[in-house]
Design an enzyme around this catalytic site. Sequence first.
Site, PDB file in Angstrom:
ATOM      1  CB  SER A 131      -3.584  -7.327  -2.130  1.00 32.63           C
ATOM      2  OG  SER A 131      -2.541  -7.234  -3.067  1.00 32.63           O
ATOM      3  CE1 TYR A 156       0.334  -8.076   0.339  1.00 24.72           C
ATOM      4  CE2 TYR A 156      -0.192  -7.507   2.613  1.00 24.72           C
ATOM      5  CZ  TYR A 156      -0.375  -7.323   1.247  1.00 24.72           C
ATOM      6  OH  TYR A 156      -1.261  -6.380   0.806  1.00 24.72           O
ATOM      7  CE  LYS A 160      -3.928  -7.377   2.922  1.00 21.07           C
ATOM      8  NZ  LYS A 160      -4.702  -6.577   3.906  1.00 21.07           N
TER       9      LYS A 160
END
Length: 344
Positions: A131, A156, A160
């Site tokens: 992302s 989160y 990644k």
Amino acid sequence: MTPTGTSPKILVTGGAGFIGSHTVVSLVEAGFEPVIVDDFSNSERSALDGLRAILGRDVTCYPVDCNDAVAMDDIFQKESPLGVIHFAAYKAVGESVAKPLKYYRNNLDSLLLLLELMPKHNVKNLVFSSSCTVYGQPEQLPVTEETPRLPAQSPYGNTKAIGEDILRDAVRANVPVKAMALRYFNPIGAHPSAQIGELPLGVPANLVPFITQTAAGIRSSLTVYGNDYHTPDGTCIRDYIDVMDLADAHVQALRKLNEDTAEASYDVINIGTGRGETVLNVIKTFEQETGVDLNYVIGPRRPGDVEQVYADVSKANTVLGWTARRSLAESLRDAWRWQQKLSL
Ligand code: WQD
């Protein structure tokens, strides 16, 4: 009609999700045979009905947690895939702040398990869902893949960044995997058939589903999170990438990996349109395309938001031979069509 036995199989973890289900369509259209692994913890079985309506046939789906080592080993044994596209992950930024251990456990263990099972079953090709959140608020724009990653704004986002580092270090240690991390910008839109699309469970955090739910009367109004940024109209800038273009990028990445003769390789590629759009312009474009007047108010900034981020996509063009084809207007039209279908 059940799947044919001739096309190369691709394991798609999280294949019933928003980007996963659209990628399943692109895989079939490109002559691959997708095999979905999805525990439906953050997706709905209705996505399989939508896929059947689009494809005219069923797609094999294992209702399995991709952290379940025994089940995953069995799936690799049975399916002997040519490659894996790993979408399955928790992705709610806000929830990850409240429940970091749930995110680190789920998002990282699933990747580590794949890196254990793929060599065991001689599966070499892995496309990893990353992302643009790894860039934080970049100093220079547009961001290239060489733009330094900044400390993640959320657990989160950190999963990644750590996922990318796990792939990089595994390949450096000659784990026999060819891996590509695709850094998505802001995925929006839906399949033109309105058979599959984004299913925000609960109150949407993302802009476009909140717009379509407001237009459908599900939400009373949209709050624009701040109009005092240093941008042309004061609202944040993002790179909104159509989910169908994003799906095609995964097929191109898989083809590229499969052509690669190296024993092990790792690369990172931005997947965006290369265009930055302000929040107010997304709203205006939505209103123009749908004829719906959107009820919105200007509110305070949302903590954690970066002011602007959009992609330099020249590497995706040269390495993958891929470029985004759909316009913001088209994506918003498809998103609205999907919302109207949901509201039936
Ligand atoms: C976009 C813009 C908001 C809602 C997140 C994740 C990222 C990726 C995509 C998974 C921002 C504004 C939003 C609203 C608003 N997800 N906005 N009112 O935050 O750029 O990225 O989703 O990979 O990792 O971080 O997307 O859609 O939430 O926000 O004004 O009701 O819309 O402030 O400027 P974001 P978003």
